[in-house]
Design an enzyme around this catalytic site. Structure first.
Site, short mmCIF file in Angstrom:
data_model
loop_
_atom_site.label_atom_id
_atom_site.label_comp_id
_atom_site.label_asym_id
_atom_site.label_seq_id
_atom_site.Cartn_x
_atom_site.Cartn_y
_atom_site.Cartn_z
N MET A 104 -6.85 9.97 9.36
CA MET A 104 -7.39 10.53 8.11
C MET A 104 -8.27 11.75 8.37
O MET A 104 -9.30 11.96 7.76
CB MET A 104 -8.19 9.45 7.35
CG MET A 104 -7.35 8.27 6.91
SD MET A 104 -8.30 6.87 6.27
CE MET A 104 -8.86 6.10 7.80
N LYS A 123 -3.72 3.48 -2.26
CA LYS A 123 -4.92 4.31 -2.39
C LYS A 123 -4.68 5.62 -1.64
O LYS A 123 -4.16 5.64 -0.54
CB LYS A 123 -6.14 3.60 -1.80
CG LYS A 123 -6.48 2.29 -2.48
CD LYS A 123 -7.81 1.75 -2.01
CE LYS A 123 -7.80 1.32 -0.57
NZ LYS A 123 -6.95 0.15 -0.33
N ASP A 161 0.81 -1.21 0.00
CA ASP A 161 0.00 0.00 0.00
C ASP A 161 0.85 1.27 0.00
O ASP A 161 2.06 1.24 0.23
CB ASP A 161 -0.91 0.02 1.23
CG ASP A 161 -2.17 -0.81 1.06
OD1 ASP A 161 -2.41 -1.29 -0.06
OD2 ASP A 161 -2.90 -0.98 2.05
#
Length: 278
Positions: A187, A75, A53
């Site tokens: 996030m 991502k 990732d």
């Protein structure tokens, strides 16, 4: 080390009849390669294929064996190089080809890492899976910033919260405000205004200490401190970029007393500079 994107087919290959492979879902930790577990490193070294990732650091990528094929499926917000559903398909596809796969994810795969979705997809196809936990970003980055998640007389608990959701974000802000816990938002950089506004509206003091930890557990780590009411302003003023953790709670005030990593990095840099000029 650049992370190339790959074009991938959109269908799962049928089982060829050869023995199925397996998948190790590995937490890479928050960035420092020395925080990898012994088991995680062994899996990286022995895998037939590494699928990794965006949050797997360049320093960890440098540990990949040069002869092992890799596939980057990182991502980022508003830009998915490979959709999660396709990642699930890829894992099944490659395992059905008999490959033993190291599925490497930043932090811990079961803490806001969608690891559960990947395991479900694999088990539905009868593919053997093992989970190798990693140090989650909240634990690693706060430790490197000198911020204890709990501290006697200051905070008796901690709560991890994601500020990102596939659809509507459903957070019990009043519940969070009443917990008297250290709050760690993953996030949350683009939601800093919402976090500040909602926590204050729910009753949390506007002067509650906050910290923003950018690129934690790396030599590029930055720690920005302030108050809850200042949170959105701090993001803009310091031009913070993802990945950045947001920590809310009185434990933030302990950072100055418990700081250690910045001094270590400064000391190492000074030694390197001296050697180069000698």
């Amino acid at each position: 080390m650049s992370k190339p994107t790959h074009q991938v087919k959109q269908s799962v290959l049928p089982f060829s009849g050869k023995e199925k492979g397996s998948v190790s879902l590995v937490g890479a930790g928050p960035g420092d390669p020395e925080l990898l577990t012994v088991k995680a490193l062994r899996c990286i070294q022995q895998a037939d294929l590494i699928i990794y990732d965006r949050l797997v650091s360049e320093e960890i990528c440098a540990l990949f064996p040069s002869t092992t094929p890799t596939l980057y499926v990182g991502k980022a917000k508003n830009h998915h190089s490979v959709e999660q559903s396709r990642i699930n398909e890829l894992l099944v596809e490659k395992a059905l080809q008999g490959k033993h796969i190291c599925r490497l994810k930043g932090g811990d795969a079961f803490v806001f890492g969608r690891g559960g979705e990947e395991v479900m997809s694999l088990k539905q196809q009868g593919i053997a899976v093992e989970i190798i936990p990693g140090i989650t970003a909240a634990a690693g980055c706060t430790a490197y910033a000198g911020i204890p998640l709990t501290h006697r007389g200051v905070s008796q608990g901690c709560t991890f919260v994601t500020a990102h959701a596939e659809t509507d974000l459903q957070i019990n802000w009043h519940g969070l405000a009443l917990l008297n816990h250290t709050l760690v938002f993953y996030m949350g950089l683009s939601k800093s205004q919402m976090i500040s506004t909602q926590l204050q509206a729910a009753g949390l003091d506007s002067q509650t200490p906050v910290a923003l930890i950018e690129r934690g557990c790396t030599t590029d780590q930055r720690l920005i401190q302030g108050k809850l009411a200042q949170l959105p302003e701090l993001v803009v003023q310091h031009q913070l970029q993802s990945p950045t953790l947001i920590v809310v709670g009185k434990v933030v005030d302990l950072a100055e007393q418990l700081s250690w990593f910045e001094q270590q990095v400064a000391s190492t840099t000074a030694v390197s500079t001296t050697r180069l000029s000698a």
